[in-house]
Scaffold this motif. Sequence first.
Motif, mmCIF file in Angstrom:
data_model
loop_
_atom_site.group_PDB
_atom_site.id
_atom_site.type_symbol
_atom_site.label_atom_id
_atom_site.label_comp_id
_atom_site.label_asym_id
_atom_site.label_seq_id
_atom_site.Cartn_x
_atom_site.Cartn_y
_atom_site.Cartn_z
ATOM 1 N N THR A 159 1.089 25.751 -0.382
ATOM 2 C CA THR A 159 1.892 24.705 -0.891
ATOM 3 C C THR A 159 2.229 24.568 -2.461
ATOM 4 N N ARG A 172 -2.961 33.235 -4.230
ATOM 5 C CA ARG A 172 -2.169 34.073 -3.018
ATOM 6 C C ARG A 172 -2.910 35.503 -2.585
ATOM 7 N N HIS A 179 3.349 26.181 -4.868
ATOM 8 C CA HIS A 179 4.073 27.179 -5.568
ATOM 9 C C HIS A 179 5.491 26.779 -6.173
ATOM 10 N N TYR A 200 4.738 30.667 3.133
ATOM 11 C CA TYR A 200 5.396 29.867 2.099
ATOM 12 C C TYR A 200 6.665 29.173 2.668
#
Length: 422
Positions: free
Chosen positions: A372, A392, A374, A225
């Motif tokens: 990506t 996730r 999030h 992330y």
Amino acid sequence: MTFQQLQLIPPIIKALAKENYTQPTPIQEQAIPPVLAGRDLFGCAQTGTGKTAAFLLPIIQLLSTQQGRPNGKRVIRSLILTPTRELAIQISDNAKAYGCFTNLRYGVIVGGVSQRPQEQLLEQGMDILIATPGRLIDLMNQGFVDLSHVQILVLDEADRMLDMGFIHDMKRIIAKLPVKRQTLFFSATMPPEITSLVNSLLKNPVKIEITPVSSTAERIKQMLYYVDKPNKLLLLIDLLQDKSIASALVFTRTKHGADRVVRGLTKAKITAQAIHGDKSQNARQAALNNFKSGATRLLVATDIAARGIDIEELSHVINYNLPNIPETYVHRIGRTGRAGLSGIAISFCENEEIPYLKDIEKLTKQKIPVVTDHPYPMTMTEPVPATVGADRANGAPSKDGARGHSGKSGGGRRRRRPHAGK
């Protein structure tokens, strides 16, 4: 291969059965016979490969079957040096388990606890002493330690001891040992300093290499992330809404950082405890026990404190901060996916950590898939590589490409939380 085929004695076979050990790991298969034969050994192996038993089992056998064994006060027959208190205690617990049907005496010497009981332990003498270098040097300087009878020396996680600045303590300790001895040397990496140390300490050693450090276990799903530093805690709290993350080991770069993360998680009503060098030994052990029992969901640790943490069925490792040493990343994520189980490694990367990420990917020879979509995307200064989607927990591929990194950074403002596992 079975443990019986390794020519281990019945008391050890009985202890292994009690511990539910069914068959030796590759490093145990390769290390036990030459150690039993009295050879020096150099093992390059990561944590989780079974190296502790690889040196403890033959040492217990050699010492328990020795004829004319030395006795008396202050006699130490085998010395095991290791970098951290947690690892020393873990090795001590393993030694007691493997040798429970022998009459050997074991002791552990670490800092952070009262010295007096350790003085009394040394006065009585023991067959196997497990110690951290700092406290052992302190006791040597006070005249409580006699290393003149040591027959077998083990240096465990030698690369970490070098990283922690123990090289001079190690050399001072080794200088007090008999020249004629058996030396077993274990390291997860092979920097030039380790090669030099191996060449100076070991005589015609057997060399064993298990799972090179650059290879990351395939069973561990990795994901990355990109996130601005102010939003890391918000992202962590968001991810932890996923109940499938029953427990996770979270790595921070600093002790103060670990404490800040714990305070933030506690405010969000997520049970977490920190474990680092400023904590007392009792506090560290209590935090570790709570984590192992499930009373604490998150254990937040620095790299030094995390050495020796061995948690069965740990499903997630989270790199809150990427390490500046790429080999450390491999060690960290290797805490999950142990004993053939699957595991997930989640990493956060802020702008200043991008060089660390590149070093990690160069070492492991693989790109870490990027998530990506999030709520807290980072303002990027360069294009984002291949992506994965918002599933996730399972690491499922995304269908929306690099969406999310072209927008604003979030500026610390909390966005709407997506449904966990979306």
